[in-house]
Design an enzyme around this catalytic site. Structure first.
Site, mmCIF file in Angstrom:
data_model
loop_
_atom_site.group_PDB
_atom_site.id
_atom_site.type_symbol
_atom_site.label_atom_id
_atom_site.label_comp_id
_atom_site.label_asym_id
_atom_site.label_seq_id
_atom_site.Cartn_x
_atom_site.Cartn_y
_atom_site.Cartn_z
ATOM 1 N N HIS A 166 0.829 -1.206 0.000
ATOM 2 C CA HIS A 166 0.000 0.000 0.000
ATOM 3 C C HIS A 166 0.864 1.257 0.000
ATOM 4 C CE1 HIS A 166 -3.288 -2.605 1.912
ATOM 5 N NE2 HIS A 166 -3.805 -2.155 0.801
ATOM 6 N N CYS A 253 -2.907 0.258 9.551
ATOM 7 C CA CYS A 253 -3.951 -0.652 9.010
ATOM 8 C C CYS A 253 -5.008 -1.067 10.017
ATOM 9 C CB CYS A 253 -3.325 -1.951 8.513
ATOM 10 S SG CYS A 253 -1.720 -1.803 7.821
#
Ligand code: CIR
Length: 264
Positions: A166, A253
């Site tokens: 990411h 996250c």
């Protein structure tokens, strides 16, 4: 625009199935007990930073559902329900919709074919960086740009480096004008106009940190980054994430964070 001052968070407890979460290294298998302990330490740190926390129940059918950041974007003004790009994660959004409805009157939803993971979205006071990636596609970015525009935010579309899962695996907002980034990402020039602090040699993973109010939550395996941030006059809270890291994940996250409007 407040981007690291938060009053509230949503987290999801890991289920035992977390050991089957997606990962790039087949040899790196986390233990359930290890992930659970790291998750608890993380939730405690958010609470100590002053957040009230909505803890969602584990979902055994979704091994990666502890990484709740990928399912939504949350702001004082409203929320956007995302559509995670990994096939095994797509229905996680249906498990988060109810929680968003409890907290927000205004929830947008990405439509069919519009994929985006929250891990690819970096908020700054002036703009929102969205990284195209294996999880976030053009249609997802276009829809997000429209919804974020409605919420008063400008978007800059960038490319998530191929070496990371990411965009925020490699960068984070440290203060209103300062971004911490892994050297290769910093070198691309996309952060021109910001102060950029590069992670020290061998500590690229430290860039997945979280600024929460006056504190900076940082992976405890990166002492030189801790020193660099402490020199900025910020309080560093080191957290263990070695088991979580085996699932290509880090600190950002594991929560959705926002400031409730009445506490602005
Ligand atoms: C996944 O591959 O989707 C999970 N194993 C890790 C998700 C990490 N999320 C994030 O960086 N926002």
């Amino acid at each position: 625009m407040r981007v690291f001052e938060f009053s509230t968070a949503i987290v999801r407890e890991p289920g035992r199935s977390v050991v089957k979460g997606l990962k790039s290294d087949p040899q790196a298998v986390p233990t359930y007990e290890g992930v659970l302990a790291e998750h608890r330490a993380y939730v405690d740190a958010l609470a100590a930073a002053g957040l009230s926390i909505d803890i969602l129940k584990p979902l055994e059918g979704f091994p990666d559902s502890v990484f709740v950041e990928d399912t939504a974007l949350t702001f004082s003004e409203g929320a956007i329900l995302l559509r995670p790009g990994a096939p095994s994660r797509q229905a996680e959004r249906d498990e988060v919709r109810g929680a968003l409805a409890r907290h927000f009157a205004n929830v947008f939803e990405l439509g069919v074919g519009e994929y985006a993971d929250g891990g690819d979205v970096l908020m700054t006071p002036e703009k929102v960086f969205i990284g195209l990636s294996r999880r976030t596609n053009r249609l997802g970015v276009e829809a997000l740009t429209r919804y974020l525009g409605t919420l008063g935010r400008k978007v800059l579309v960038v490319q998530t480096p191929a070496t990371v899962l990411h965009f925020k695996s490699a960068c984070a907002l440290l203060s209103e004008d300062t971004i911490v980034a892994a050297k290769a990402l910093a070198a691309t020039g996309i952060f021109d106009g910001y102060r950029v602090l590069e992670t020290p040699e061998g500590e690229d993973g430290a860039a997945n940190l979280v600024r929460v109010n006056t504190q900076v939550l940082l992976d405890g395996s990166y002492p030189r980054t801790a020193e660099m941030i402490a020199k900025e006059g910020l309080e560093v809270k080191l957290l263990p994430v070695t088991e979580v890291a085996k699932l290509d994940a880090g600190l950002s996250c594991m929560s959705l964070r926002w400031a409730k409007p009445d506490e602005d």
